[in-house]
Scaffold this active site. Structure first.
Site, PDB file in Angstrom:
ATOM      1  N   ASP A  88       8.830   6.117  -3.098  1.00  0.00           N
ATOM      2  CA  ASP A  88       9.722   7.037  -2.387  1.00  0.00           C
ATOM      3  C   ASP A  88      11.194   6.695  -2.603  1.00  0.00           C
ATOM      4  OD1 ASP A  88       7.424   8.184  -1.583  1.00  0.00           O
ATOM      5  OD2 ASP A  88       7.642   7.739   0.552  1.00  0.00           O
TER       6      ASP A  88
ATOM      7  N   SER B 222      11.488  11.891   3.916  1.00  0.00           N
ATOM      8  CA  SER B 222      12.794  11.982   4.580  1.00  0.00           C
ATOM      9  C   SER B 222      13.360  10.589   4.824  1.00  0.00           C
ATOM     10  CB  SER B 222      12.666  12.736   5.903  1.00  0.00           C
ATOM     11  OG  SER B 222      11.945  11.990   6.859  1.00  0.00           O
TER      12      SER B 222
ATOM     13  N   GLY C 285       8.436  13.435   8.364  1.00  0.00           N
ATOM     14  CA  GLY C 285       7.006  13.196   8.561  1.00  0.00           C
ATOM     15  C   GLY C 285       6.099  14.206   7.888  1.00  0.00           C
TER      16      GLY C 285
HETATM   17  P1  ADP Z   1       8.601  10.871   5.737  1.00  0.00           P
HETATM   18  O1  ADP Z   1       9.418   9.847   5.015  1.00  0.00           O
HETATM   19  O2  ADP Z   1       7.354  11.230   5.012  1.00  0.00           O
HETATM   20  O3  ADP Z   1       9.389  12.088   6.115  1.00  0.00           O
HETATM   21  P2  ADP Z   1       8.477   8.751   7.680  1.00  0.00           P
HETATM   22  O4  ADP Z   1       7.669   8.543   8.919  1.00  0.00           O
HETATM   23  O5  ADP Z   1       8.413   7.730   6.613  1.00  0.00           O
HETATM   24  O6  ADP Z   1       8.120  10.215   7.111  1.00  0.00           O
HETATM   25  O7  ADP Z   1      10.015   8.877   8.096  1.00  0.00           O
HETATM   26  C1  ADP Z   1      10.428   9.752   9.121  1.00  0.00           C
HETATM   27  C2  ADP Z   1      11.389   9.019  10.029  1.00  0.00           C
HETATM   28  O8  ADP Z   1      12.627   8.744   9.320  1.00  0.00           O
HETATM   29  C3  ADP Z   1      11.813   9.846  11.222  1.00  0.00           C
HETATM   30  O9  ADP Z   1      10.896   9.721  12.283  1.00  0.00           O
HETATM   31  C4  ADP Z   1      13.177   9.258  11.559  1.00  0.00           C
HETATM   32  O10 ADP Z   1      13.032   8.064  12.299  1.00  0.00           O
HETATM   33  C5  ADP Z   1      13.734   8.882  10.194  1.00  0.00           C
HETATM   34  N1  ADP Z   1      14.594   9.954   9.657  1.00  0.00           N
HETATM   35  C6  ADP Z   1      14.380  10.698   8.552  1.00  0.00           C
HETATM   36  N2  ADP Z   1      15.393  11.584   8.348  1.00  0.00           N
HETATM   37  C7  ADP Z   1      16.279  11.390   9.348  1.00  0.00           C
HETATM   38  C8  ADP Z   1      17.534  11.985   9.712  1.00  0.00           C
HETATM   39  N3  ADP Z   1      18.076  12.980   9.012  1.00  0.00           N
HETATM   40  N4  ADP Z   1      18.153  11.524  10.831  1.00  0.00           N
HETATM   41  C9  ADP Z   1      17.623  10.515  11.552  1.00  0.00           C
HETATM   42  N5  ADP Z   1      16.440   9.923  11.264  1.00  0.00           N
HETATM   43  C10 ADP Z   1      15.765  10.346  10.187  1.00  0.00           C
HETATM   44 MG    MG Z   2       8.818   7.854   4.565  1.00  0.00          MG
END
Ligand code: ADP
Ligand code: MG
Length: 375
Positions: free
Chosen positions: A176, A130, A125
């Site tokens: 992304d 991520s 986030g």
């Molecule tokens: P960003 O992509 O900018 O980091 P997003 O809201 O699009 O933010 O994605 C974040 C979400 O992706 C997290 O809330 C989670 O649900 C999921 N996520 C990301 N990395 C992981 C991980 N390593 N393990 C589990 N869930 C993950």
């Molecule tokens: Mg994202």
């Protein structure tokens, strides 16, 4: 002897062979920072991301049944489900279930259930993607572990986008997942999001480094709400202009007839597309001063025309722009919080990052986090 110990042909309920269960397969995908080209991907325009050192690593081992068991770090715990029983839960489980759901829909049969472990250093986030790092590493490990031949890296990006759109319920663009699948740290990935043509643009690393700092403000005003609103405003601007996408508008004068709000939104997109093309040229020439000017202009446009910045982010960008050895700074990612990216003279990244973080903390009382260079 060899005949006596013949390998069993397969395992009931799966198409895997016994030997497949003895080895684990691994895949990795990096987070990204978008250098320039913000809110252009859903307007069929240009983007220019590059990889950051932080990544997500997934390891897969097939199991002799149809269960999927996933352990992730970050204190999110474990999930377990049976292939074919995927249901939306509005949590991180949806990224995993969405992947097996989509592959099945596309007729890409998984040979068996599997155990999966996820380890990630990409902050969640923070606008560094991520979610795409997770999905792309997951799809790559599923491809390799299940012999899904013909699933190329570009296809994997499109699948990752569809999983977020159709299963997770996030209206994300293609940038992304493309960056997570195709970018690396030595190049900027120049993408035309309409044709999906892309080119690796070498970064002039003897002259240029990047700094990325999280503002400590996690998508205030709900990033998804603001993001969807901007998308709707762009769609409205297209409707008023009678064009299919803002990509088709070549000059800002063509926006004159629009009501003020839509003119400003569309002006950001049209000028930002032009800035990406100029940034590609600047990188090819190794012209870091020009790149810095484009960063600054992009930030002004995001802040004043697109309204996705915040006073604290504007303050951090201004602090960065005043420092020596800085070419230029801008908000990166969707906005309403998140991170800034700063182009700095090679060799000065650590010191500049330190100075920005310290002054920003003093000025705004926020808690910044230096993400690049990695500690
Ligand atoms: P960003 O992509 O900018 O980091 P997003 O809201 O699009 O933010 O994605 C974040 C979400 O992706 C997290 O809330 C989670 O649900 C999921 N996520 C990301 N990395 C992981 C991980 N390593 N393990 C589990 N869930 C993950
Ligand atoms: Mg994202």
């Amino acid at each position: 002897m060899a005949d006596f110990f013949r390998e069993p042909k397969g395992i009931p309920g799966t198409t895997a062979k016994w030997r497949d269960f003895n080895s684990s397969v691994r895949a990795e995908a990096h987070g990204r920072v978008n250098l320039i080209g913000e809110h252009t991907d859903y307007n069929h325009g240009y983007v220019l991301p590059t990889s950051i050192p932080q990544s997500t690593i997934v390891k897969l081992r097939l199991r002799p049944d149809r269960l999927v068991s996933v352990q992730t770090d970050r204190g999110l715990g474990r999930i377990e489900y049976e292939l074919g029983s995927e249901k939306q839960t509005h949590s991180w489980r949806d990224y995993i279930q969405g992947a097996t759901w989509l592959l099945a829909r596309e007729g890409l049969t998984l040979r068996a259930g599997f155990d999966l472990t996820i380890q990630s250093t990409v902050p969640m986030g923070s606008g560094l993607s991520s979610s795409a790092a997770l999905l792309v590493s997951l799809l790559k490990v599923l491809r390799d572990g299940h012999d899904l031949k013909g699933l190329g890296d570009l296809e994997i990006s499109k699948f990752a986008q569809r999983i977020e759109n159709e299963f997770v319920g996030a209206r994300v663009g293609i940038m992304d997942p493309l960056a997570a699948s195709l970018a690396n740290e030595h190049n900027a990935l120049f993408v035309d999001t309409e044709s999906l043509r892309y080119e690796q643009i070498p970064l002039p690393t003897t002259k240029l480094d990047f700094v990325v700092i999280n503002s400590g403000i996690a998508h205030r005003h709900s990033s998804t709400g603001g993001y969807n609103e901007r998308r709707a405003e762009c769609e409205k601007a297209c409707e008023l202009l009678g064009v299919g996408s803002l990509r088709e508008v070549k000059k800002v004068e063509d926006l004159d007839a629009l009501p003020d709000l839509y003119r400003r939104r569309a002006r950001h997109v049209v000028t930002e597309n032009a800035r990406v093309l100029e940034a590609v040229e600047a990188l090819r020439r190794g012209d870091c001063e020009k790149l810095g000017e484009l960063f600054q202009a992009s930030h002004r446009s995001m802040s004043q025309d697109y309204d996705v910045s915040l006073p604290e982010i504007d303050a951090m960008v201004a602090i960065a722009n005043r420092l020596p050895n800085v070419f230029g700074a801008r908000l990166t990612g969707g906005g309403f919080g998140g991170s800034i990216v700063v182009a700095v003279k090679a060799g000065h990244a650590v010191r500049v990052a330190d100075q920005i973080a310290r002054r920003y903390r003093e000025e705004t009382r926020q808690s910044p986090q230096v993400l690049v260079p990695k500690a």
